[in-house]
Design a protein around this motif. Structure first.
Motif, mmCIF file in Angstrom:
data_model
loop_
_atom_site.group_PDB
_atom_site.id
_atom_site.type_symbol
_atom_site.label_atom_id
_atom_site.label_comp_id
_atom_site.label_asym_id
_atom_site.label_seq_id
_atom_site.Cartn_x
_atom_site.Cartn_y
_atom_site.Cartn_z
ATOM 1 N N MET A 1 -94.266 41.718 -69.279
ATOM 2 C CA MET A 1 -93.898 40.715 -68.372
ATOM 3 C C MET A 1 -92.676 39.731 -69.072
ATOM 4 S SD MET A 1 -96.420 37.558 -67.209
ATOM 5 C CE MET A 1 -97.525 38.734 -66.225
ATOM 6 N N LYS A 2 -91.985 39.438 -68.494
ATOM 7 C CA LYS A 2 -90.767 38.708 -68.992
ATOM 8 C C LYS A 2 -91.396 37.259 -69.448
ATOM 9 C CE LYS A 2 -85.995 36.998 -68.021
ATOM 10 N NZ LYS A 2 -85.208 36.640 -66.865
ATOM 11 N N LEU A 3 -90.766 36.693 -70.718
ATOM 12 C CA LEU A 3 -91.220 35.527 -71.293
ATOM 13 C C LEU A 3 -90.719 34.346 -70.358
ATOM 14 C CD1 LEU A 3 -92.814 33.679 -73.424
ATOM 15 C CD2 LEU A 3 -90.696 34.221 -74.659
ATOM 16 N N PHE A 4 -90.953 33.550 -69.632
ATOM 17 C CA PHE A 4 -90.474 32.557 -68.866
ATOM 18 C C PHE A 4 -90.311 31.078 -69.772
ATOM 19 C CE2 PHE A 4 -92.111 35.434 -65.509
ATOM 20 C CZ PHE A 4 -91.016 35.513 -64.965
ATOM 21 N N ARG A 5 -89.590 30.330 -69.234
ATOM 22 C CA ARG A 5 -89.365 29.112 -70.134
ATOM 23 C C ARG A 5 -90.835 28.144 -70.186
ATOM 24 N NH1 ARG A 5 -86.434 28.361 -74.019
ATOM 25 N NH2 ARG A 5 -86.630 26.080 -73.740
ATOM 26 N N ASN A 6 -91.376 28.275 -69.301
ATOM 27 C CA ASN A 6 -92.894 27.567 -69.199
ATOM 28 C C ASN A 6 -93.824 28.041 -69.973
ATOM 29 O OD1 ASN A 6 -93.325 29.628 -67.566
ATOM 30 N ND2 ASN A 6 -94.250 28.545 -65.832
ATOM 31 N N ASP A 7 -93.567 29.377 -70.810
ATOM 32 C CA ASP A 7 -94.474 30.002 -71.585
ATOM 33 C C ASP A 7 -94.135 29.665 -73.030
ATOM 34 O OD1 ASP A 7 -96.173 31.506 -70.057
ATOM 35 O OD2 ASP A 7 -94.387 33.075 -69.885
ATOM 36 N N GLU A 8 -93.026 28.759 -73.203
ATOM 37 C CA GLU A 8 -92.709 28.460 -74.629
ATOM 38 C C GLU A 8 -93.604 27.340 -75.137
ATOM 39 O OE1 GLU A 8 -90.139 29.381 -76.489
ATOM 40 O OE2 GLU A 8 -89.368 30.810 -74.800
ATOM 41 N N ALA A 9 -94.096 26.418 -74.307
ATOM 42 C CA ALA A 9 -95.086 25.359 -74.737
ATOM 43 C C ALA A 9 -96.253 25.967 -75.173
ATOM 44 C CB ALA A 9 -95.153 24.233 -73.782
ATOM 45 N N PHE A 10 -96.902 27.082 -74.396
ATOM 46 C CA PHE A 10 -97.921 27.745 -74.828
ATOM 47 C C PHE A 10 -97.610 28.495 -75.920
ATOM 48 C CE2 PHE A 10 -100.278 32.013 -74.185
ATOM 49 C CZ PHE A 10 -101.559 31.340 -74.769
ATOM 50 N N LYS A 11 -96.541 29.245 -76.293
ATOM 51 C CA LYS A 11 -96.259 30.102 -77.375
ATOM 52 C C LYS A 11 -96.383 28.879 -78.601
ATOM 53 C CE LYS A 11 -92.084 31.318 -77.838
ATOM 54 N NZ LYS A 11 -90.729 32.346 -77.880
ATOM 55 N N LEU A 12 -95.771 27.689 -78.630
ATOM 56 C CA LEU A 12 -95.765 26.878 -79.631
ATOM 57 C C LEU A 12 -96.993 26.338 -79.921
ATOM 58 C CD1 LEU A 12 -92.519 24.933 -79.375
ATOM 59 C CD2 LEU A 12 -93.060 26.462 -81.408
ATOM 60 N N ASP A 13 -97.891 25.920 -78.971
ATOM 61 C CA ASP A 13 -99.203 25.629 -79.044
ATOM 62 C C ASP A 13 -100.212 26.592 -79.911
ATOM 63 O OD1 ASP A 13 -99.188 23.166 -77.659
ATOM 64 O OD2 ASP A 13 -99.666 23.897 -75.841
ATOM 65 N N VAL A 14 -99.949 27.904 -79.559
ATOM 66 C CA VAL A 14 -100.684 28.866 -80.401
ATOM 67 C C VAL A 14 -100.372 28.846 -81.725
ATOM 68 C CG1 VAL A 14 -100.880 31.397 -80.512
ATOM 69 C CG2 VAL A 14 -101.302 30.363 -78.271
ATOM 70 N N LEU A 15 -99.075 28.888 -82.040
ATOM 71 C CA LEU A 15 -98.461 28.982 -83.380
ATOM 72 C C LEU A 15 -98.928 27.537 -84.088
ATOM 73 C CD1 LEU A 15 -94.769 30.331 -82.719
ATOM 74 C CD2 LEU A 15 -96.763 31.390 -83.674
ATOM 75 N N ARG A 16 -99.220 26.517 -83.582
ATOM 76 C CA ARG A 16 -99.340 25.309 -84.120
ATOM 77 C C ARG A 16 -100.884 25.376 -84.508
ATOM 78 N NH1 ARG A 16 -96.624 22.631 -79.784
ATOM 79 N NH2 ARG A 16 -94.600 21.750 -80.518
ATOM 80 N N GLU A 17 -101.804 25.881 -83.574
ATOM 81 C CA GLU A 17 -103.050 26.133 -84.136
ATOM 82 C C GLU A 17 -103.223 27.175 -85.443
ATOM 83 O OE1 GLU A 17 -107.115 25.495 -83.920
ATOM 84 O OE2 GLU A 17 -105.376 24.627 -82.775
ATOM 85 N N VAL A 18 -102.329 28.123 -85.192
ATOM 86 C CA VAL A 18 -102.340 29.069 -86.615
ATOM 87 C C VAL A 18 -102.065 28.025 -87.607
ATOM 88 C CG1 VAL A 18 -100.976 30.806 -87.626
ATOM 89 C CG2 VAL A 18 -101.812 31.253 -85.323
ATOM 90 N N GLY A 19 -101.058 27.441 -87.541
ATOM 91 C CA GLY A 19 -100.494 26.545 -88.550
ATOM 92 C C GLY A 19 -101.454 25.468 -89.125
ATOM 93 N N ASN A 20 -102.476 24.992 -88.172
ATOM 94 C CA ASN A 20 -103.500 24.062 -88.349
ATOM 95 C C ASN A 20 -104.761 24.709 -89.226
ATOM 96 O OD1 ASN A 20 -102.300 21.937 -87.212
ATOM 97 N ND2 ASN A 20 -103.345 22.273 -85.290
ATOM 98 N N ILE A 21 -105.016 25.797 -88.789
ATOM 99 C CA ILE A 21 -105.942 26.698 -89.499
ATOM 100 C C ILE A 21 -105.497 26.976 -90.946
ATOM 101 C CG2 ILE A 21 -107.248 28.726 -89.558
ATOM 102 C CD1 ILE A 21 -107.616 28.542 -86.366
ATOM 103 N N GLY A 22 -104.490 27.769 -90.805
ATOM 104 C CA GLY A 22 -103.885 27.868 -92.206
ATOM 105 C C GLY A 22 -103.699 26.660 -93.284
ATOM 106 N N ALA A 23 -103.416 25.564 -92.895
ATOM 107 C CA ALA A 23 -103.080 24.424 -93.624
ATOM 108 C C ALA A 23 -104.661 24.100 -94.064
ATOM 109 C CB ALA A 23 -102.521 23.092 -92.857
ATOM 110 N N GLY A 24 -105.667 24.071 -93.117
ATOM 111 C CA GLY A 24 -107.161 23.775 -93.315
ATOM 112 C C GLY A 24 -107.534 24.615 -94.627
#
Length: 205
Positions: A1-24
């Motif tokens: 499936m192609k990555l649409f622009r409205n998936d960008e926010a979801f992608k960053l949300d997932v990466l932020r959660e990875v960053g939050n857990i890593g920082a903890g």
């Protein structure tokens, strides 16, 4: 499936959660190492082009301290923790109790301490990403350099081969009482690794 622009926010949300857990995880590991409370602010997470990394840390001629390593396993890539000399002095002074690098020189002990902090950060962020994706990912032994940002990134290209086009930036802020010190943490997946990572994170490609 192609990555649409409205998936960008979801992608960053997932990466932020990875960053939050890593920082903890990193804060817990540093607290254990130093036997004192260490906090890390909720990180800012962004994707940026590889060529924008040097500009993000003050320009290609800015002298910085960098801890860099290779990521091996299912989604190989490269990792850099880059911190300015001023922020490194602040981190060493406020977090570790050194009167660090006042003459822009660092002792072996100070460099070893910075290297260990970079190693803990790399392990923590990589562990959280591996847990999220279910992919096998492990860091090599880190190296440390004090040089211009452009020279360090060029050396990384020579050392590790072609870098991916994009980098995951996690702005890392250490807190100790009223004091804080900031660094830049970059994960640069190999070109074929980005799709593996995002598929494993559930982001449609």
């Amino acid at each position: 499936m192609k990555l649409f622009r409205n998936d960008e926010a979801f992608k960053l949300d997932v990466l932020r959660e990875v960053g939050n857990i890593g920082a903890g995880n990193a804060a817990t590991a540093l607290s254990t190492l130093l036997n004192k409370p260490v906090d890390m602010a909720v990180p800012t997470v962004n994707l940026l082009p590889f060529e924008a990394i040097a500009e993000r840390v003050g320009g290609s001629e800015a002298v910085v301290i960098a801890i860099f390593l290779r990521v091996e396993g299912d989604a190989p890539g490269n990792m850099f923790f880059i911190i300015s000399r001023e922020q490194a002095r602040r981190l060493l002074r406020d977090l570790l109790g050194f009167s660090a690098g006042e003459n822009e020189e660092y002792s072996e002990l100070e460099l070893s301490a910075l290297n260990e902090i970079g190693n803990i950060l790399a392990g923590s962020y990589l562990s959280s990403l591996a847990d999220f994706t279910g992919l096998r990912m492990s860091p090599t032994v880190p190296s440390l350099a004090v040089d211009m940002a452009g020279a360090i990134l060029s050396y990384g290209l020579l050392q590790f081969g072609t870098m991916g086009d994009d980098a995951l930036l996690i702005e890392t802020t250490f807190l100790e009482g009223q004091q804080e010190a900031e660094g830049h943490f970059f994960l640069i997946p190999d070109p074929e690794s980005f799709e593996k990572l995002f598929r494993a994170l559930g982001v449609p490609i």
